[in-house]
Design a protein around this motif. Structure first.
Motif, PDB file in Angstrom:
ATOM      1  N   PRO A  57      49.895  -6.537 -31.861  1.00  0.00           N
ATOM      2  CA  PRO A  57      50.154  -7.348 -33.061  1.00  0.00           C
ATOM      3  C   PRO A  57      49.616  -8.785 -33.004  1.00  0.00           C
ATOM      4  O   PRO A  57      49.292  -9.364 -34.030  1.00  0.00           O
ATOM      5  CB  PRO A  57      51.684  -7.320 -33.170  1.00  0.00           C
ATOM      6  CG  PRO A  57      52.058  -5.988 -32.602  1.00  0.00           C
ATOM      7  CD  PRO A  57      51.110  -5.813 -31.431  1.00  0.00           C
ATOM      8  N   GLN A  58      49.463  -9.340 -31.802  1.00  0.00           N
ATOM      9  CA  GLN A  58      49.039 -10.731 -31.692  1.00  0.00           C
ATOM     10  C   GLN A  58      47.537 -10.933 -31.439  1.00  0.00           C
ATOM     11  O   GLN A  58      47.043 -12.045 -31.577  1.00  0.00           O
ATOM     12  CB  GLN A  58      49.763 -11.423 -30.523  1.00  0.00           C
ATOM     13  CG  GLN A  58      51.251 -11.352 -30.551  1.00  0.00           C
ATOM     14  CD  GLN A  58      51.788 -10.217 -29.673  1.00  0.00           C
ATOM     15  OE1 GLN A  58      51.328  -9.094 -29.725  1.00  0.00           O
ATOM     16  NE2 GLN A  58      52.795 -10.523 -28.873  1.00  0.00           N
ATOM     17  N   LEU A  59      46.803  -9.904 -31.019  1.00  0.00           N
ATOM     18  CA  LEU A  59      45.427 -10.101 -30.576  1.00  0.00           C
ATOM     19  C   LEU A  59      44.618  -8.821 -30.701  1.00  0.00           C
ATOM     20  O   LEU A  59      45.099  -7.739 -30.351  1.00  0.00           O
ATOM     21  CB  LEU A  59      45.440 -10.555 -29.102  1.00  0.00           C
ATOM     22  CG  LEU A  59      44.105 -10.795 -28.410  1.00  0.00           C
ATOM     23  CD1 LEU A  59      43.367 -11.976 -29.044  1.00  0.00           C
ATOM     24  CD2 LEU A  59      44.327 -11.035 -26.916  1.00  0.00           C
ATOM     25  N   SER A  60      43.386  -8.944 -31.171  1.00  0.00           N
ATOM     26  CA  SER A  60      42.469  -7.796 -31.181  1.00  0.00           C
ATOM     27  C   SER A  60      41.219  -8.162 -30.382  1.00  0.00           C
ATOM     28  O   SER A  60      40.753  -9.305 -30.418  1.00  0.00           O
ATOM     29  CB  SER A  60      42.098  -7.390 -32.606  1.00  0.00           C
ATOM     30  OG  SER A  60      41.421  -8.436 -33.260  1.00  0.00           O
ATOM     31  N   VAL A  61      40.692  -7.172 -29.651  1.00  0.00           N
ATOM     32  CA  VAL A  61      39.544  -7.396 -28.773  1.00  0.00           C
ATOM     33  C   VAL A  61      38.666  -6.148 -28.790  1.00  0.00           C
ATOM     34  O   VAL A  61      39.166  -5.026 -28.734  1.00  0.00           O
ATOM     35  CB  VAL A  61      40.000  -7.688 -27.325  1.00  0.00           C
ATOM     36  CG1 VAL A  61      38.818  -7.741 -26.370  1.00  0.00           C
ATOM     37  CG2 VAL A  61      40.794  -8.974 -27.262  1.00  0.00           C
ATOM     38  N   ALA A  62      37.360  -6.370 -28.850  1.00  0.00           N
ATOM     39  CA  ALA A  62      36.389  -5.281 -28.746  1.00  0.00           C
ATOM     40  C   ALA A  62      35.546  -5.496 -27.499  1.00  0.00           C
ATOM     41  O   ALA A  62      35.132  -6.627 -27.211  1.00  0.00           O
ATOM     42  CB  ALA A  62      35.488  -5.243 -29.976  1.00  0.00           C
ATOM     43  N   VAL A  63      35.300  -4.425 -26.749  1.00  0.00           N
ATOM     44  CA  VAL A  63      34.405  -4.477 -25.595  1.00  0.00           C
ATOM     45  C   VAL A  63      33.334  -3.411 -25.784  1.00  0.00           C
ATOM     46  O   VAL A  63      33.604  -2.318 -26.272  1.00  0.00           O
ATOM     47  CB  VAL A  63      35.161  -4.297 -24.259  1.00  0.00           C
ATOM     48  CG1 VAL A  63      36.041  -5.498 -23.967  1.00  0.00           C
ATOM     49  CG2 VAL A  63      35.995  -3.033 -24.250  1.00  0.00           C
ATOM     50  N   TRP A  64      32.116  -3.747 -25.410  1.00  0.00           N
ATOM     51  CA  TRP A  64      30.953  -2.881 -25.634  1.00  0.00           C
ATOM     52  C   TRP A  64      30.070  -2.914 -24.407  1.00  0.00           C
ATOM     53  O   TRP A  64      29.973  -3.935 -23.723  1.00  0.00           O
ATOM     54  CB  TRP A  64      30.173  -3.377 -26.848  1.00  0.00           C
ATOM     55  CG  TRP A  64      28.786  -2.806 -26.969  1.00  0.00           C
ATOM     56  CD1 TRP A  64      28.434  -1.636 -27.587  1.00  0.00           C
ATOM     57  CD2 TRP A  64      27.569  -3.364 -26.468  1.00  0.00           C
ATOM     58  NE1 TRP A  64      27.082  -1.442 -27.496  1.00  0.00           N
ATOM     59  CE2 TRP A  64      26.525  -2.498 -26.801  1.00  0.00           C
ATOM     60  CE3 TRP A  64      27.265  -4.526 -25.738  1.00  0.00           C
ATOM     61  CZ2 TRP A  64      25.207  -2.729 -26.461  1.00  0.00           C
ATOM     62  CZ3 TRP A  64      25.946  -4.757 -25.397  1.00  0.00           C
ATOM     63  CH2 TRP A  64      24.933  -3.869 -25.760  1.00  0.00           C
ATOM     64  N   ALA A  65      29.392  -1.805 -24.142  1.00  0.00           N
ATOM     65  CA  ALA A  65      28.353  -1.768 -23.114  1.00  0.00           C
ATOM     66  C   ALA A  65      27.192  -0.945 -23.642  1.00  0.00           C
ATOM     67  O   ALA A  65      27.375   0.055 -24.346  1.00  0.00           O
ATOM     68  CB  ALA A  65      28.876  -1.166 -21.813  1.00  0.00           C
ATOM     69  N   GLY A  66      26.003  -1.383 -23.319  1.00  0.00           N
ATOM     70  CA  GLY A  66      24.794  -0.678 -23.708  1.00  0.00           C
ATOM     71  C   GLY A  66      23.592  -1.438 -23.191  1.00  0.00           C
ATOM     72  O   GLY A  66      23.709  -2.554 -22.681  1.00  0.00           O
ATOM     73  N   ASN A  67      22.428  -0.817 -23.284  1.00  0.00           N
ATOM     74  CA  ASN A  67      21.185  -1.446 -22.838  1.00  0.00           C
ATOM     75  C   ASN A  67      20.407  -1.963 -24.034  1.00  0.00           C
ATOM     76  O   ASN A  67      20.291  -1.277 -25.053  1.00  0.00           O
ATOM     77  CB  ASN A  67      20.335  -0.441 -22.052  1.00  0.00           C
ATOM     78  CG  ASN A  67      20.994  -0.048 -20.748  1.00  0.00           C
ATOM     79  OD1 ASN A  67      21.587  -0.872 -20.079  1.00  0.00           O
ATOM     80  ND2 ASN A  67      20.899   1.216 -20.394  1.00  0.00           N
TER      81      ASN A  67
END
Length: 114
Positions: A57-67
């Motif tokens: 509810p307090q924080l959203s985060v996206a993590v990604w990996a790719g070349n």
């Protein structure tokens, strides 16, 4: 500016409920952080990109990996297997001094008619 409601609260709570299931028992179980969390894994069919987008509810985060050259990052690469643990580690640290909050259930809001 004045805040404006743009998404029905029942619909938002329903999406939150569904995306919590991803973390509780779906492809994002590696993102479990010991508190309510919701998220979505992602993997391209060519194994070029993997990601996990999650939130509390307090924080959203996206993590990604790719070349950057669009080459495959590895056989068996998935957002749930590769990126959900990265998200978990980040969020565990980011939220360590933040009180647990719970998502409001859909039952708290009137279901839209029609």
């Amino acid at each position: 500016p004045q805040p404006k409601l743009v998404l029905n609260p029942w619909a938002a709570a329903s999406v939150n409920s569904t995306l919590q299931t991803v973390v509780q028992s779906g492809t994002g179980v590696a993102a479990q952080i010991g508190r309510p969390a919701a998220g979505k894994t992602g993997t391209t069919s060519s194994e070029r990109d993997v990601w996990f987008v999650g939130y509390v509810p307090q924080l959203s985060v996206a993590v990604w990996a790719g070349n950057d050259d669009y080459s495959r990052i590895g056989s068996g690469a998935t957002g749930g297997g590769w990126m959900a643990p990265v998200w978990r580690e980040f969020m565990s640290e980011a939220l360590k001094d933040t009180p647990v909050q719970y998502f409001e259930p859909p039952s708290k809001f009137p279901k839209p008619k029609g």
